[in-house]
Scaffold this motif. Structure first.
Motif, mmCIF file in Angstrom:
data_model
loop_
_atom_site.group_PDB
_atom_site.id
_atom_site.type_symbol
_atom_site.label_atom_id
_atom_site.label_comp_id
_atom_site.label_asym_id
_atom_site.label_seq_id
_atom_site.Cartn_x
_atom_site.Cartn_y
_atom_site.Cartn_z
ATOM 1 N N ILE A 29 16.258 4.535 2.150
ATOM 2 C CA ILE A 29 15.286 4.810 1.087
ATOM 3 C C ILE A 29 14.257 5.796 1.626
ATOM 4 O O ILE A 29 13.796 5.673 2.770
ATOM 5 N N ILE A 82 8.037 1.220 -0.601
ATOM 6 C CA ILE A 82 8.666 0.323 -1.577
ATOM 7 C C ILE A 82 7.628 -0.648 -2.143
ATOM 8 O O ILE A 82 7.601 -0.925 -3.351
ATOM 9 N N ASN A 122 -2.784 -8.768 8.380
ATOM 10 C CA ASN A 122 -1.561 -8.521 9.150
ATOM 11 C C ASN A 122 -0.655 -9.743 9.022
ATOM 12 O O ASN A 122 -1.014 -10.829 9.494
ATOM 13 N N SER A 167 0.799 -1.227 0.000
ATOM 14 C CA SER A 167 0.000 0.000 0.000
ATOM 15 C C SER A 167 0.831 1.275 0.000
ATOM 16 O O SER A 167 0.376 2.318 -0.435
ATOM 17 N N ARG A 168 2.060 1.177 0.524
ATOM 18 C CA ARG A 168 2.870 2.395 0.635
ATOM 19 C C ARG A 168 4.341 2.071 0.376
ATOM 20 O O ARG A 168 4.743 0.912 0.347
ATOM 21 N N THR A 203 11.141 6.804 2.366
ATOM 22 C CA THR A 203 9.741 6.388 2.538
ATOM 23 C C THR A 203 9.270 6.826 3.924
ATOM 24 O O THR A 203 10.039 7.369 4.725
ATOM 25 N N SER A 206 -3.431 -1.809 7.710
ATOM 26 C CA SER A 206 -4.493 -0.955 8.233
ATOM 27 C C SER A 206 -4.870 0.197 7.309
ATOM 28 O O SER A 206 -5.981 0.714 7.392
ATOM 29 N N ASN A 207 -3.959 0.594 6.426
ATOM 30 C CA ASN A 207 -4.207 1.784 5.610
ATOM 31 C C ASN A 207 -4.918 1.404 4.313
ATOM 32 O O ASN A 207 -4.326 1.360 3.233
ATOM 33 N N ASN A 232 7.481 -7.854 1.528
ATOM 34 C CA ASN A 232 7.928 -6.473 1.732
ATOM 35 C C ASN A 232 7.486 -5.886 3.073
ATOM 36 O O ASN A 232 8.166 -5.020 3.620
ATOM 37 N N TYR A 248 15.932 -4.444 14.965
ATOM 38 C CA TYR A 248 15.446 -4.436 13.576
ATOM 39 C C TYR A 248 16.494 -5.045 12.651
ATOM 40 O O TYR A 248 16.184 -5.888 11.791
HETATM 41 P P1 NAP Z 1 6.666 1.873 4.737
HETATM 42 O O1 NAP Z 1 6.720 3.028 3.833
HETATM 43 O O2 NAP Z 1 6.520 2.112 6.210
HETATM 44 O O3 NAP Z 1 5.481 0.900 4.258
HETATM 45 C C1 NAP Z 1 5.264 -0.259 4.994
HETATM 46 C C2 NAP Z 1 4.219 -1.097 4.310
HETATM 47 O O4 NAP Z 1 4.108 -2.324 5.027
HETATM 48 C C3 NAP Z 1 2.850 -0.465 4.324
HETATM 49 O O5 NAP Z 1 2.195 -0.834 3.145
HETATM 50 C C4 NAP Z 1 2.181 -1.114 5.524
HETATM 51 O O6 NAP Z 1 0.759 -1.223 5.427
HETATM 52 C C5 NAP Z 1 2.764 -2.506 5.441
HETATM 53 N N1 NAP Z 1 2.766 -3.194 6.727
HETATM 54 C C6 NAP Z 1 3.327 -2.827 7.899
HETATM 55 N N2 NAP Z 1 3.101 -3.756 8.834
HETATM 56 C C7 NAP Z 1 2.368 -4.731 8.237
HETATM 57 C C8 NAP Z 1 1.819 -5.942 8.683
HETATM 58 N N3 NAP Z 1 1.974 -6.364 9.957
HETATM 59 N N4 NAP Z 1 1.128 -6.708 7.806
HETATM 60 C C9 NAP Z 1 0.954 -6.299 6.528
HETATM 61 N N5 NAP Z 1 1.457 -5.151 6.057
HETATM 62 C C10 NAP Z 1 2.148 -4.374 6.908
HETATM 63 O O7 NAP Z 1 7.960 0.938 4.571
HETATM 64 P P2 NAP Z 1 9.070 0.875 3.414
HETATM 65 O O8 NAP Z 1 10.115 1.863 3.725
HETATM 66 O O9 NAP Z 1 8.422 0.894 2.097
HETATM 67 O O10 NAP Z 1 9.725 -0.544 3.737
HETATM 68 C C11 NAP Z 1 9.324 -1.707 3.051
HETATM 69 C C12 NAP Z 1 10.306 -2.810 3.393
HETATM 70 O O11 NAP Z 1 11.616 -2.410 3.038
HETATM 71 C C13 NAP Z 1 10.361 -3.170 4.875
HETATM 72 O O12 NAP Z 1 10.513 -4.559 5.033
HETATM 73 C C14 NAP Z 1 11.606 -2.454 5.369
HETATM 74 O O13 NAP Z 1 12.175 -3.068 6.491
HETATM 75 C C15 NAP Z 1 12.488 -2.567 4.144
HETATM 76 N N6 NAP Z 1 13.537 -1.544 4.094
HETATM 77 C C16 NAP Z 1 13.224 -0.223 4.033
HETATM 78 C C17 NAP Z 1 14.254 0.709 4.005
HETATM 79 C C18 NAP Z 1 14.004 2.187 3.947
HETATM 80 O O14 NAP Z 1 14.934 2.970 4.133
HETATM 81 N N7 NAP Z 1 12.787 2.622 3.665
HETATM 82 C C19 NAP Z 1 15.579 0.280 4.045
HETATM 83 C C20 NAP Z 1 15.847 -1.062 4.118
HETATM 84 C C21 NAP Z 1 14.817 -1.970 4.134
HETATM 85 P P3 NAP Z 1 -0.235 -0.042 5.924
HETATM 86 O O15 NAP Z 1 -0.242 0.972 4.812
HETATM 87 O O16 NAP Z 1 -1.553 -0.703 6.106
HETATM 88 O O17 NAP Z 1 0.355 0.503 7.183
#
Ligand code: NAP
Length: 416
Positions: free
Chosen positions: A358, A182, A228, A179-180, A360, A203-204, A255, A325
């Motif tokens: 990244i 990556i 979830n 949904s959001r 986000t 949830s979103n 993801n 983490y």
């Molecule tokens: P984000 O913007 O916070 O988006 C998180 C997404 O995961 C949202 O769609 C959220 O859904 C969903 N989510 C969270 N908890 C969940 C659950 N329990 N069950 C189902 N969906 C769930 O995160 P992001 O930055 O895109 O990160 C995505 C992945 O990349 C993660 O695994 C993160 O650890 C990894 N990562 C990110 C970075 C970075 O810098 N951004 C770096 C390294 C790795 P809702 O919209 O419903 O909340």
């Protein structure tokens, strides 16, 4: 299932040349996909071919690639089965050689002006208004890379029918947390490459629906799926929804992931550690397990690809911020390598991407909304990455360009 885009294009094309369909036989019909990229030309075979009702050739875009097909009418139940081959050897060929050069096999249906789907008629019957080749889209994309040949020239004895060649039933991808951030970028990019996408969210709902709407507006197919991943009932609900919506699964992007506020290890609560591991690790392993049950050839599936989201934190450890983490992402690395080896002979490839910083909303969810910008000077490329840049790496790992890549963790970190 015929997706919205195909129906839309079908209605656009129905009026293209109404009289011509009555004048041409099936053996002389020409079909094009909605974008006009591919053309399928039928060719007369003649009565001496008792079981073959049509030959056809498919011209692929401007590549000059031309592939051959035959339609064979099978009995009980009567239907037309198509086989498309490319560069088959001539003379005495073995079954294995034929299998190796077969790029698509399946039923070919005729679609009339009212949209009714029926059997493709023999070669001397009036040409079908449109034809339907289930799952042909992914095969075309594979063929497209086979090389270039001289152009194909053919004299038509009557004007071709420009119908719509419907490419339905593309492969299905589940993106957890689509949904959001990556995940949303992956869902959008995958849809533009022909995947039908299940966009999971926790949830979103509005954000997930927005991704689905954007995919539909661009002509793709997607559904939003609540659940979830950190709860067993959530995982079950997600996969049940995918089964209901698409009836198949070809790819999973694990993801969904969370972080917490910056804390030292001697400050973090047991509850936080438990939640991080439940969502980031248990959720990914459970989703992968459900995907394997659907995709593994061992379980009757047709194979597929899994991409897990690791993090550069798995290597750097994130001291003073998110060591817990980072440890969840270290677990993802081990899981990726182990599962890749476990299912390597079952048609499933398993890889991971290891993003750096990244830009986000995950940083804001950890209480540091400016983290990506603040850390830019520590990154060799002096900037955070974008969700789209990570999505590109994930799409590569999912794709047929990575058929010999499994157990790999691809770092996407701007050099960090
Ligand atoms: P984000 O913007 O916070 O988006 C998180 C997404 O995961 C949202 O769609 C959220 O859904 C969903 N989510 C969270 N908890 C969940 C659950 N329990 N069950 C189902 N969906 C769930 O995160 P992001 O930055 O895109 O990160 C995505 C992945 O990349 C993660 O695994 C993160 O650890 C990894 N990562 C990110 C970075 C970075 O810098 N951004 C770096 C390294 C790795 P809702 O919209 O419903 O909340």
């Amino acid at each position: 299932m015929i997706c919205g885009r195909n129906v839309l294009f079908a209605s656009l094309m129905l009026s293209a040349a109404p009289a011509l369909a009555d004048e041409c036989t099936q053996a002389q019909a020409v079909y094009a996909d909605p974008a006009g990229t591919y053309e399928l030309h039928f060719e007369p075979v003649g009565s001496e071919a008792a079981v073959t009702s049509n030959h056809f050739k498919v011209r692929i875009g401007d590549t000059g690639v031309l592939v051959d097909g035959v339609v064979m009418q099978s009995g009980e139940p009567l239907r037309a089965n198509g086989i498309v081959m490319h560069d088959c050897p001539t003379g005495d060929v073995t079954g294995a050689e034929l299998e190796a050069c077969t790029v698509w096999q399946g039923p070919i249906y005729a679609v009339d002006k009212a949209g009714q789907i029926g059997l493709l008629q023999p070669e001397d019957a009036p040409a079908a208004d449109r034809i339907l080749l289930p799952d042909f889209g992914p095969s075309l994309r594979r063929i497209e890379r086979l090389g270039r040949r001289q152009g194909y020239h053919r004299q038509f004895r009557c004007l071709p029918v420009q119908g719509v060649w419907i490419m339905s039933d593309g492969p299905v991808l589940l993106v957890t947390g689509g949904s959001r951030g990556i995940g949303a970028a992956v869902a959008l990019a995958a849809a533009s490459e022909g995947w039908r996408v299940a966009v999971n969210y926790a949830s979103n709902r509005d954000a997930a629906e927005d991704v689905v709407r954007r995919i539909a507006e661009a002509g793709g197919t997607a559904v939003s799926v609540e659940g979830n991943v950190g709860r067993e009932e959530g995982v079950k609900a997600i996969f049940a929804a995918v089964d209901t919506a698409f009836g198949r699964l070809d790819g999973l992007v694990n993801n969904a992931g969370i972080i917490g506020p910056p804390q030292r290890v001697d400050e973090v609560s047991p509850e936080r550690i438990e939640q991080l591991f439940r969502v980031n690790v248990t959720g990914s392993i459970r989703c992968a397990a459900e995907a394997v049950l659907r995709m593994s050839t061992r379980h009757g599936g047709r194979g597929g690809s899994i991409v897990n989201l690791s993090s550069i934190a798995a290597v750097l450890g994130a001291p003073g911020q998110y060591v817990d983490y980072a440890a969840t992402k270290g677990a993802i690395d081990s899981f990726t390598v182990g599962l890749a080896r476990e299912v390597a002979t079952e048609g499933i490839r398993v890889n991971a991407v290891r993003p750096g910083i990244i830009d986000t909303e995950i940083h804001a969810s950890g209480g540091l909304p400016d983290r990506a910008r603040d850390l830019a000077p520590t990154i060799p490329m002096q900037r955070p990455g974008t969700a789209g840049e990570v999505a590109d790496a994930i799409l590569y790992l999912l794709s047929d360009k990575a058929t010999y890549v499994t157990g790999t963790i691809l770092t996407v970190s701007g050099g960090r």
